[in-house]
Design an enzyme around this catalytic site. Structure first.
Site, PDB file in Angstrom:
ATOM      1  N   HIS A 116     -28.392  27.460  52.452  1.00 20.29           N
ATOM      2  CA  HIS A 116     -27.064  27.743  53.001  1.00 20.29           C
ATOM      3  C   HIS A 116     -27.076  28.964  53.911  1.00 20.29           C
ATOM      4  O   HIS A 116     -26.058  29.309  54.484  1.00 20.29           O
ATOM      5  CB  HIS A 116     -26.103  27.994  51.846  1.00 20.29           C
ATOM      6  CG  HIS A 116     -26.629  29.066  50.940  1.00 20.29           C
ATOM      7  ND1 HIS A 116     -27.715  28.851  50.119  1.00 20.29           N
ATOM      8  CD2 HIS A 116     -26.289  30.347  50.786  1.00 20.29           C
ATOM      9  CE1 HIS A 116     -28.004  29.968  49.478  1.00 20.29           C
ATOM     10  NE2 HIS A 116     -27.152  30.905  49.859  1.00 20.29           N
ATOM     11  N   ASP A 279     -24.411  21.646  52.267  1.00 20.66           N
ATOM     12  CA  ASP A 279     -24.985  22.829  52.914  1.00 20.66           C
ATOM     13  C   ASP A 279     -26.128  22.492  53.859  1.00 20.66           C
ATOM     14  O   ASP A 279     -26.378  21.317  54.160  1.00 20.66           O
ATOM     15  CB  ASP A 279     -25.453  23.820  51.849  1.00 20.66           C
ATOM     16  CG  ASP A 279     -26.676  23.311  51.102  1.00 20.66           C
ATOM     17  OD1 ASP A 279     -26.823  22.087  51.002  1.00 20.66           O
ATOM     18  OD2 ASP A 279     -27.479  24.129  50.633  1.00 20.66           O
TER      19      ASP A 279
END
Ligand code: G16
Length: 545
Positions: A116, A279
């Protein structure tokens, strides 16, 4: 013409110690001459060499992904690998890699991602080795890899040859076969085995609307194919669907702060029924209903409570597991289902043994990770499909499901406060002094709260009995509130202090409080006990999720 190989002299580079999830550094650091090569050679050497082995290779498409895939193919070939399975254009989500390793029985996989964390030339890059069970290498293996990085003297690499990874097909580098595959096909086939696709198709056919935010990251092609093409969600259901090297300039972290576009849509006047995001590398998920955010901890609890509606899990939940800082909401569900609930340190790798041993079926973390024994990684799109399966079969919407859940089990108010880029010495000093004071905390009154117990979490793995110590400080208060403090193992700059706040309100209590208000006394107690503002000079966290 025969491929030629080079043996390049090198020297150890400091700091190549894998953290919570592989080696993560600034992209510029990875691009330094020999940096990636040293680490990859250490992966091979630290795992018994690459000779005759098969690996899966792919990444989330961030800046430097393509160059890194090329280097790793040539290094694997020079180290004698028999076969490589590479995602088309070097793309594979983390869950897809885990599935491919298991499905084709390979000797492991190398994933290029900093998850992420932002990408791009000035962003972050990462390399992670996954073991033959499909999961992140456990610490015994990452320690061996790290040990090699400290002693390395040379690495091997094939000369610059064409590695045509743009189209599915087969090519060779020397003796090594390289199979370039469609990144989505095997993953989609697995999802079809687990879920009731007909029920989900009927849901969409009945006018159910959702928005899936792929955040310009790797899940875009997976979500488009599965949700729109196979399950019949209207075109445009998946937004930000084309992976880009810098994730469209964004931060591909599916939480209410970074997925603000989705939050705007879900809180807007014509909000769809269901919102979700994933993500950078596709292993995390965020779940929203119309005007509602479901915390990852609550999502794990709700999924556990309703998993029997999906074919793969009906009557098959052996147990659940959550990381220690994750809220205790799922513990209550496990208790009612009379199945064990395990508490592990932060890091998906700690679920591996429980999953391999058949002791846990579902696992989850507060950091937006949820998964099951179908692979050995958390899996963003899997979580979304399980939610869709439940919604299709249950009939209630997310808001109703969540409120009914709280009425039945009580609500665990929860938030995580992150203090980012603190100078490392200050962060370490804060944690050290907190540890030093722990023994005296019990019985202390802090504002309206009284400390019931305080300790540092250590994990005795119930399968292999390995002991992992120093996994975060946990302070619990009378009445069921608690605070957990630990330093992140995934940052690339300074230290990130994570402060996890939780407060339980029973089934007859007030479930409609503003989360911040509900947690205010816990936050104040945390600040007073750990002297966060005094030591960091910050009066509030940088990111609250
Ligand atoms: C990784 C790990 C997760 C962990 C998360 C946050 O996720 O796989 O288990 O919860 O980092 O870790 P930390 O709090 O140490 O920063 P990902 O999605 O980044 O691979």
């Amino acid at each position: 013409m025969a491929t030629s190989y080079a043996t390049v002299q090198t020297a150890p580079i400091d700091g190549q110690k894998p953290g919570t999830s592989g080696l993560r550094k600034k992209t510029a650091v990875f691009r330094n001459p020999g940096y990636l090569e040293n680490f990859v050679q250490s992966v091979f050497d630290g795992t018994g060499g690459a000779e005759g082995k098969t690996y899966v290779i792919g990444g989330d498409g961030r800046f430097f992904n393509a160059e890194a895939v090329d280097i790793i193919i040539r290094m694997a070939a020079a180290n004698g690998a028999a076969r490589l399975i590479v995602g088309q254009n070097g793309l594979l989500s983390t869950p897809a890699v885990s599935n491919l390793i298991r499905k084709y029985g390979t000797d492991g996989g190398i994933i290029l991602s900093a998850s992420h964390n932002p990408g791009g030339e000035t962003g972050d890059f990462g390399v992670k080795f996954n073991a033959p069970n499909g999961g992140p290498a456990p610490e015994a293996i990452t320690d061996q890899i790290y040990d090699r990085t400290q002693r390395i003297t040379e690495y091997s690499i094939a000369e610059q040859v064409a590695c045509p990874v743009g189209q599915p097909g087969r090519f060779t580098v020397g003796e090594t076969l390289v199979d370039v595959i469609d990144p989505v096909a095997d993953y989609e086939a697995l999802m079809q085995e687990l879920f009731d696709f007909d029920a989900i198709r009927a849901l969409f056919a009945g006018g159910f609307r959702m928005c899936f935010d792929a955040m310009h990251a790797v899940t875009g092609p997976y979500a488009k194919r599965i949700l729109e093409d196979t399950l019949g969600a209207p075109k445009g259901t998946v937004i930000n669907a084309i992976p880009s090297p810098d994730f469209g300039g964004g931060h591909p972290d599916p939480n209410p702060v970074w997925a603000s576009q989705l939050v705007g849509i879900m809180n807007g006047p014509d909000a769809p029924d269901f919102g979700a995001a994933s993500d950078g590398d596709g292993d995390r998920n965020m779940i929203m209903g119309r005007g509602t955010f479901v915390t990852p901890s609550d999502s794990l609890a709700l999924l556990t409570a309703h998993a029997h509606l999906a074919p793969a899990y009906a009557g098959k939940l052996a147990g659940v597991a959550r990381s220690m800082p994750t809220s205790q909401a799922v513990d209550l569900v496990a208790e009612r289902l009379a199945i064990p609930c395990y508490e592990t340190p932060t890091g998906w790798k700690f679920f591996g043994n429980l999953l391999d041993a058949g002791m846990a079926t579902l696992c989850g973390e507060e950091s937006a990770g949820t998964g099951s024994d179908h692979i050995r990684e958390k899996d963003g799109l899997w979580a979304v499909l399980l939610w869709l399966n439940i919604l299709a079969r249950d009939g209630r919407n997310i808001v109703q499901l969540q409120q009914d859940h709280w009425r039945s089990f009580g609500r665990n108010y929860y938030a995580r406060h992150d203090y980012e880029e603190i100078p490392t010495e200050i962060a370490n000093a804060l944690m050290d002094s907190l540890r030093a004071g722990l023994a005296g905390f019990a019985g202390t009154e802090v504002g309206s709260l009284r400390v019931a117990a305080a300790d540092e979490f250590s994990y005795d793995d119930p399968v292999d009995h390995s002991l992992t110590e120093g996994q975060g400080v946990c302070i619990s208060f009378d009445g069921g509130a608690r605070v957990v403090l630990r330093l992140s193992g995934t940052g690339t700059q300074g230290a990130t202090l994570r402060v996890y706040l939780e407060r339980y309100v029973g089934k007859d209590g007030d479930h409609g409080m503003v989360v911040h208000d509900a947690l205010e006394p816990v936050l104040r107690a945390a600040d007073s006990l750990a002297r966060i503002s005094e030591r960091t000079g910050r009066d509030k966290a940088d990111v609250i999720t």
